[in-house]
Design a protein around this motif. Structure first.
Motif, mmCIF file in Angstrom:
data_model
loop_
_atom_site.group_PDB
_atom_site.id
_atom_site.type_symbol
_atom_site.label_atom_id
_atom_site.label_comp_id
_atom_site.label_asym_id
_atom_site.label_seq_id
_atom_site.Cartn_x
_atom_site.Cartn_y
_atom_site.Cartn_z
ATOM 1 N N SER A 273 -1.954 -4.011 -4.363
ATOM 2 C CA SER A 273 -2.598 -2.848 -3.750
ATOM 3 C C SER A 273 -1.859 -2.464 -2.479
ATOM 4 O O SER A 273 -1.167 -3.278 -1.858
ATOM 5 C CB SER A 273 -4.069 -3.128 -3.448
ATOM 6 O OG SER A 273 -4.184 -4.216 -2.540
ATOM 7 N N LEU A 274 -2.012 -1.196 -2.097
ATOM 8 C CA LEU A 274 -1.423 -0.650 -0.882
ATOM 9 C C LEU A 274 -2.520 0.020 -0.066
ATOM 10 O O LEU A 274 -3.563 0.398 -0.615
ATOM 11 C CB LEU A 274 -0.332 0.366 -1.235
ATOM 12 C CG LEU A 274 0.913 -0.168 -1.940
ATOM 13 C CD1 LEU A 274 1.801 0.974 -2.418
ATOM 14 C CD2 LEU A 274 1.697 -1.107 -1.035
ATOM 15 N N PRO A 275 -2.313 0.180 1.245
ATOM 16 C CA PRO A 275 -3.354 0.786 2.086
ATOM 17 C C PRO A 275 -3.664 2.224 1.668
ATOM 18 O O PRO A 275 -2.752 3.033 1.457
ATOM 19 C CB PRO A 275 -2.747 0.732 3.493
ATOM 20 C CG PRO A 275 -1.689 -0.316 3.426
ATOM 21 C CD PRO A 275 -1.149 -0.276 2.037
ATOM 22 N N VAL A 276 -4.934 2.530 1.532
ATOM 23 C CA VAL A 276 -5.371 3.894 1.233
ATOM 24 C C VAL A 276 -5.540 4.645 2.544
ATOM 25 O O VAL A 276 -6.300 4.241 3.427
ATOM 26 C CB VAL A 276 -6.705 3.892 0.457
ATOM 27 C CG1 VAL A 276 -7.219 5.315 0.263
ATOM 28 C CG2 VAL A 276 -6.535 3.200 -0.892
ATOM 29 N N LEU A 277 -4.791 5.749 2.679
ATOM 30 C CA LEU A 277 -4.850 6.552 3.901
ATOM 31 C C LEU A 277 -5.967 7.573 3.849
ATOM 32 O O LEU A 277 -6.565 7.897 4.884
ATOM 33 C CB LEU A 277 -3.507 7.250 4.122
ATOM 34 C CG LEU A 277 -2.307 6.328 4.322
ATOM 35 C CD1 LEU A 277 -1.025 7.136 4.463
ATOM 36 C CD2 LEU A 277 -2.511 5.430 5.535
ATOM 37 N N SER A 278 -6.244 8.117 2.668
ATOM 38 C CA SER A 278 -7.340 9.074 2.537
ATOM 39 C C SER A 278 -7.745 9.175 1.074
ATOM 40 O O SER A 278 -6.944 8.909 0.175
ATOM 41 C CB SER A 278 -6.946 10.456 3.069
ATOM 42 O OG SER A 278 -5.913 11.029 2.280
ATOM 43 N N LYS A 279 -8.989 9.565 0.864
ATOM 44 C CA LYS A 279 -9.500 9.781 -0.483
ATOM 45 C C LYS A 279 -10.551 10.873 -0.429
ATOM 46 O O LYS A 279 -11.398 10.893 0.468
ATOM 47 C CB LYS A 279 -10.111 8.489 -1.048
ATOM 48 C CG LYS A 279 -10.680 8.640 -2.452
ATOM 49 C CD LYS A 279 -11.255 7.320 -2.966
ATOM 50 C CE LYS A 279 -11.842 7.482 -4.362
ATOM 51 N NZ LYS A 279 -12.399 6.206 -4.883
ATOM 52 N N VAL B 252 -1.903 7.224 -0.553
ATOM 53 C CA VAL B 252 -1.665 5.795 -0.315
ATOM 54 C C VAL B 252 -0.379 5.611 0.471
ATOM 55 O O VAL B 252 0.619 6.322 0.265
ATOM 56 C CB VAL B 252 -1.593 5.048 -1.672
ATOM 57 C CG1 VAL B 252 -1.083 3.637 -1.498
ATOM 58 C CG2 VAL B 252 -2.964 5.039 -2.335
ATOM 59 N N ASP B 253 -0.385 4.638 1.359
ATOM 60 C CA ASP B 253 0.777 4.338 2.205
ATOM 61 C C ASP B 253 1.685 3.317 1.524
ATOM 62 O O ASP B 253 1.365 2.132 1.448
ATOM 63 C CB ASP B 253 0.305 3.797 3.557
ATOM 64 C CG ASP B 253 1.469 3.461 4.485
ATOM 65 O OD1 ASP B 253 2.621 3.843 4.169
ATOM 66 O OD2 ASP B 253 1.225 2.827 5.536
ATOM 67 N N GLY B 254 2.820 3.795 1.040
ATOM 68 C CA GLY B 254 3.850 2.911 0.508
ATOM 69 C C GLY B 254 5.149 3.098 1.257
ATOM 70 O O GLY B 254 6.227 2.964 0.671
ATOM 71 N N SER B 255 5.052 3.395 2.553
ATOM 72 C CA SER B 255 6.225 3.753 3.346
ATOM 73 C C SER B 255 7.226 2.616 3.497
ATOM 74 O O SER B 255 8.368 2.855 3.900
ATOM 75 C CB SER B 255 5.781 4.245 4.735
ATOM 76 O OG SER B 255 4.999 3.260 5.390
ATOM 77 N N GLN C 64 -3.192 9.925 -7.649
ATOM 78 C CA GLN C 64 -2.787 9.120 -6.498
ATOM 79 C C GLN C 64 -1.377 9.500 -6.090
ATOM 80 O O GLN C 64 -0.454 9.440 -6.901
ATOM 81 C CB GLN C 64 -2.849 7.624 -6.809
ATOM 82 C CG GLN C 64 -2.403 6.764 -5.623
ATOM 83 C CD GLN C 64 -2.569 5.277 -5.866
ATOM 84 O OE1 GLN C 64 -3.605 4.833 -6.352
ATOM 85 N NE2 GLN C 64 -1.561 4.496 -5.511
ATOM 86 N N VAL C 65 -1.233 9.882 -4.833
ATOM 87 C CA VAL C 65 0.079 10.196 -4.270
ATOM 88 C C VAL C 65 0.472 9.052 -3.347
ATOM 89 O O VAL C 65 -0.187 8.803 -2.329
ATOM 90 C CB VAL C 65 0.059 11.527 -3.494
ATOM 91 C CG1 VAL C 65 1.444 11.826 -2.928
ATOM 92 C CG2 VAL C 65 -0.415 12.664 -4.397
ATOM 93 N N THR C 66 1.504 8.327 -3.716
ATOM 94 C CA THR C 66 1.981 7.196 -2.929
ATOM 95 C C THR C 66 3.220 7.628 -2.160
ATOM 96 O O THR C 66 4.249 7.959 -2.753
ATOM 97 C CB THR C 66 2.316 5.999 -3.837
ATOM 98 O OG1 THR C 66 1.166 5.653 -4.616
ATOM 99 C CG2 THR C 66 2.737 4.795 -3.009
ATOM 100 N N GLU C 67 3.104 7.680 -0.844
ATOM 101 C CA GLU C 67 4.262 8.058 -0.037
ATOM 102 C C GLU C 67 5.197 6.866 0.109
ATOM 103 O O GLU C 67 4.771 5.738 0.358
ATOM 104 C CB GLU C 67 3.838 8.572 1.331
ATOM 105 C CG GLU C 67 3.158 7.555 2.242
ATOM 106 C CD GLU C 67 2.994 8.087 3.653
ATOM 107 O OE1 GLU C 67 3.945 7.920 4.457
ATOM 108 O OE2 GLU C 67 1.927 8.645 3.946
#
Length: 465
Positions: free
Chosen positions: A5-11, A101-104, A146-149
């Protein structure tokens, strides 16, 4: 094994710009069996210009999704079951989930993986609704985007209820979403929501309280790898299957083929055999290669019955034909049977010819026969590898997976999540280079995958990633 899992920034929930005027859509005999299957999880990996603020990209995608839902109101609805047990899609504008989602700390290269072809575990974290059954669309969103940056790009992953749509409808939605995102006012291919074919049945699928359960183990150890086949490699394979010297100039036939079954008076499933067409197609040749390689790698007893199961598109098989952009599931799962000894001891042409026979057999009459058999015994689709001898082919190299551009160019890669994956599950994708290239997403038990990788007949047609 749970997905990373990755941090969710907004939903948030995204609703259509306009209120839907589409009435309830009854689930068909091709939709209902999918209630026990996971949501479809497919997505595309993109590089984006370094000067593109992620906040602008998220705003663009969110507003574009809202506009796209105007053309696909079922994806903003929910499933409902009436007092008689019929299941419908209620187009009530309840909304689709949109997750940022934050995948930076992840790069595009991290998701593509190494030259070994193994799919990185990180890909699994790019999708919502992990292992969610389609029945849960009664109280969860039918669609989640889901948009993973990423450090140098974005991954747009869509999870869609499989009882609502198949791969044809999925990619029509995904490509329409891309068109709206890059500034078009309307989508180029409008879906057809008609419900007046033989697929709409008075039969009722009776489900247990709380809904069905998944029909395969989600905890069994598996490996996932992409095997790539160039156009040239596939033409050589086709020539081998057709026993032709040199190259083949015939047009590529990249459709899926399979044979149907019927229940004989004793209640046993019997293959329906028909005459073969004159030429074994590219895709039949590739399926035969895979069937042989996996059967060898499994080291099955010669008398063991193997099954090569495929999903076939019924839109053009019915009479009258369904619209090419009919929205929903218009697929049937049909199978070819053969003893393991025959599969591994006969040549490639024999296996391909067995698949080839089914092309003529699976016509409109057979589609209707499938419907009639289901109406006698309504049930969910028994997905899985129950006896260790099944290969299941899904998706299609004909799907326009790379024909989308959200404003940053074509995808770098197309990938899937954890949904509906088990030993023997194969998904066929078009190769990014186009021109008839094919990528196979192969899911196997680790020891079977190792055997396939060391199979000289199989690997001679695989190109390096």
């Amino acid at each position: 094994m749970a997905s990373p899992s990755l941090p969710v920034l907004s939903k948030c929930s995204v609703v259509p710009h306009r209120k839907s005027s589409l009435g309830d859509l009854k689930l068909s005999v091709s939709d209902l069996p999918m209630l026990s299957c996971h949501y479809i999880q497919k997505g595309a990996l993109f590089t984006v210009p370094p000067d593109s603020p992620l906040s602008d990209i998220i705003y663009l995608l969110k507003t574009s999704l809202s506009a796209t839902l105007n053309w696909f109101p079922p994806l903003a609805g929910r499933l409902t079951t009436d007092a008689d047990g019929y299941v419908y899609i209620t187009c009530n504008d309840a909304g689709a989930d949109f997750i940022h989602v934050d995948g930076s700390r992840i790069s595009v290269r991290d998701l593509i993986g190494s030259g070994s072809g193994d799919v990185p575990e990180l890909v699994k974290c790019c999708f919502a609704f992990d292992r969610t059954l389609s029945f849960e669309g009664h109280f969860k969103a039918i669609l989640a985007v889901q948009v993973t940056e990423l450090a140098d790009g974005v991954f747009i992953g869509c999870s869609v209820n499989h009882a609502v749509m198949d791969g044809t409808s999925f990619w029509n939605f995904f490509n329409g979403f891309a068109e709206i995102s890059r500034g078009l006012k309307m989508i180029s291919k409008t879906p057809d929501f008609s419900r007046n074919s033989v697929l709409i049945s008075p039969a009722v699928l009776k489900l247990p309280a709380g809904g069905p359960a998944v029909t395969f183990s989600t905890d069994a150890p598996i490996r996932e790898r992409i095997f790539s086949f160039s156009r040239e490699s596939i033409l050589k394979l086709k020539a081998k299957a057709n026993d032709v010297d040199g190259g083949i100039d015939a047009a590529e036939l990249m459709g899926k083929f399979s044979n149907d079954t019927w229940k004989n008076p004793e209640g046993k499933l019997t293959p329906l055999v028909s005459k073969s067409t004159a030429e074994i197609s590219s895709f039949q040749s590739l399926c035969a290669l895979l069937w042989r390689g996996i059967t060898r790698a499994r080291n099955l007893p010669p008398s063991k019955t193997t099954m090569f199961r495929m999903a076939v598109n019924c839109r053009h098989r019915l009479e009258p034909k369904l619209e090419p952009l009919y929205f929903g599931n218009a697929i049937q799962s049909v199978a070819t049977y053969a003893a393991a000894g025959h599969v591994v001891s006969s040549d490639l042409r024999w296996c391909a010819a067995e698949l080839n026979k089914s092309v003529a057999a699976h016509d409109g009459a057979m589609v209707k026969k499938y419907v009639e058999n289901w109406e006698v015994e309504p049930r969910c689709f028994p997905l899985g590898n129950f006896d260790g001898a099944v290969v299941t082919m899904g998706s299609s190299p004909r799907f326009p997976m790379y024909d989308n551009d959200f404003g940053w160019g074509r995808p770098v890669a197309v990938r899937s999540g954890t949904a509906n994956k088990f030993d023997g599950k194969i998904s066929a994708f078009p190769g990014r280079a186009g021109g008839g290239a094919v990528d196979l997403e192969v899911i196997l038990a680790p020891e079977t995958m190792a055997g396939l990788e060391s199979d000289p007949e199989f690997m001679q047609f695989v190109v390096s990633n």
